[in-house]
Design a protein around this motif. Sequence first.
Motif, PDB file in Angstrom:
ATOM      1  N   THR A  53       0.835  -1.202   0.000  1.00 47.77           N
ATOM      2  CA  THR A  53       0.000   0.000   0.000  1.00 47.77           C
ATOM      3  C   THR A  53       0.863   1.241   0.000  1.00 47.77           C
ATOM      4  O   THR A  53       1.803   1.356   0.815  1.00 47.77           O
ATOM      5  CB  THR A  53      -0.918   0.022   1.234  1.00 47.77           C
ATOM      6  OG1 THR A  53      -1.770  -1.111   1.230  1.00 47.77           O
ATOM      7  CG2 THR A  53      -1.765   1.292   1.254  1.00 47.77           C
TER       8      THR A  53
ATOM      9  N   ASP B 281       0.568   5.144   0.875  1.00 44.03           N
ATOM     10  CA  ASP B 281      -0.286   6.079   1.602  1.00 44.03           C
ATOM     11  C   ASP B 281       0.425   7.420   1.661  1.00 44.03           C
ATOM     12  O   ASP B 281       1.585   7.497   2.082  1.00 44.03           O
ATOM     13  CB  ASP B 281      -0.556   5.565   3.016  1.00 44.03           C
ATOM     14  CG  ASP B 281      -1.721   6.279   3.683  1.00 44.03           C
ATOM     15  OD1 ASP B 281      -1.751   7.521   3.629  1.00 44.03           O
ATOM     16  OD2 ASP B 281      -2.583   5.608   4.277  1.00 44.03           O
TER      17      ASP B 281
ATOM     18  N   ASP C  94       4.453  10.506   3.518  1.00 43.79           N
ATOM     19  CA  ASP C  94       3.989   9.353   2.747  1.00 43.79           C
ATOM     20  C   ASP C  94       4.948   8.186   2.956  1.00 43.79           C
ATOM     21  O   ASP C  94       6.096   8.353   3.345  1.00 43.79           O
ATOM     22  CB  ASP C  94       3.866   9.706   1.258  1.00 43.79           C
ATOM     23  CG  ASP C  94       5.189  10.138   0.652  1.00 43.79           C
ATOM     24  OD1 ASP C  94       6.095   9.295   0.516  1.00 43.79           O
ATOM     25  OD2 ASP C  94       5.321  11.341   0.310  1.00 43.79           O
TER      26      ASP C  94
ATOM     27  N   SER D  71      -4.846   6.525  -0.689  1.00 45.11           N
ATOM     28  CA  SER D  71      -4.037   5.319  -0.622  1.00 45.11           C
ATOM     29  C   SER D  71      -4.351   4.440  -1.828  1.00 45.11           C
ATOM     30  O   SER D  71      -5.434   4.531  -2.424  1.00 45.11           O
ATOM     31  CB  SER D  71      -4.280   4.541   0.669  1.00 45.11           C
ATOM     32  OG  SER D  71      -5.634   4.112   0.743  1.00 45.11           O
TER      33      SER D  71
ATOM     34  N   THR E   5      -3.656   0.209  -3.097  1.00 40.27           N
ATOM     35  CA  THR E   5      -3.217  -1.111  -2.639  1.00 40.27           C
ATOM     36  C   THR E   5      -3.302  -2.125  -3.773  1.00 40.27           C
ATOM     37  O   THR E   5      -4.269  -2.138  -4.525  1.00 40.27           O
ATOM     38  CB  THR E   5      -4.069  -1.608  -1.460  1.00 40.27           C
ATOM     39  OG1 THR E   5      -3.970  -0.683  -0.378  1.00 40.27           O
ATOM     40  CG2 THR E   5      -3.615  -2.975  -0.987  1.00 40.27           C
TER      41      THR E   5
END
Length: 447
Positions: free
Chosen positions: A97, A99, A111, A438, A440
Amino acid sequence: MQDLILVGRWVLGEPKRVKKSARSLRIARVQAQRLRKRRRHYLRWGVALAALTLARPAYAQQPGVVTPFDLFDPESGDGVKLGEKLHLYPRLEVDGTFDNNIYNTENNEIDDFVLSVRPRFLLKPDLGRHSLQVYGGAEFQRHADVTSEDSDQYDIGGRAVLDFASRTELAIDGGYRHGIEQRGTAGDQFLTDRPIEYDRVEFGAQLRRTGGFLEMLGEVRLAEIDFEDATQGGVPVDLSGRDVSVQRARIRGSAPSSDHTRIFLEVSGNRVRYERDDPISRDSDGFAVIAGMRLLLTDLIQLEAGGGYIHQEFDNPAIENVSDINYHLRIDWTPKPDVEVTALAQRVVEPSPRTDVPAIVATDFRLEATKVFGDRLLATAEVGARREEYQGINRSDLRLHAGLSAHYRLTNNVGVVGRVGWRQQDGGDFGRDYSGVSATVGVRIRM
């Protein structure tokens, strides 16, 4: 004419089918579902005529509806046979992920890339009419840059269902979880050096009687949460004031008022006890009453709506009691077999993570749409809002979120998943404001 043909097929039986492709078989199953719905249509007319003849009410069953989850064929495993009637189903999920705001702060956003590994298992013996499941797993998160946010979470639990009669069953469940609080939530108030860790032990029992004129449900749940001490700038932070035990109970009954409507009444109560009373006592007791109905508006639309009253009384007389309108709403709409839309709204009183706040009244709204493409790809879009009203202080947080996810079955045992999400919180004059996005990508393995 088409209806007469369908009736004839129903009476005389279906013709023999030749071997078809997987896609054709799936379409045939959907068509069979629709045929069964038509059969129920004729049955309802027959029941209605019998009811008029016998001068007594009749209550038709709700017809089945094909949903995207019926069409989607996710990856699955045969499990590992440990005995004649005992199977172990292991699975593994690995995802990465990105973010853009891992701390969920308004300024100085940081981040990072997070790798998550989640092994899990399900142990399931064959007990005939009864059932038993033992499950557990872990989640290991590792950050590429901010390694202080790394975490290890794990849980184990079980659930047993005892089938006493054709329409009565007792379900018992319990478990233990060691977890962390997500940044930016109500409990993340100190910006601690590492995520706050907690241990949660929970037990529940539910007695349910379904399928008749009067359906009944009774449930009790007990939970105890203990928080580990944290540090802020290297200075220890004592979080024992957050340790809490919560007891909940509810009774729900429903009965049909027509062929397509059931009315229900639900009464629930809760008892919240904190381990420490300083600086103020935060213990409380409360109850909620909600009444409404579940309607089958059409074969494709179901609605459950209710309204009532919610009350929470605090031991500290300086804190104003909660007395407000309670409500519950759920809509399930299946416009086509490959599309399903769900809307949900509800209120609940939750324990508070702050020593100066006895409770939080949370209101949730959620809208979700799911669509399946063939039998391998399932896509979901979701939007939601959550308002948290802190009792005893002038703070109210509004958290919004939206996401789009996809699940693709690569092989019979392997699937890939992807998700993009957005979140934003408005903390008012005294809370925390933040926003973040985000993305993923991961893989799921079933054995």
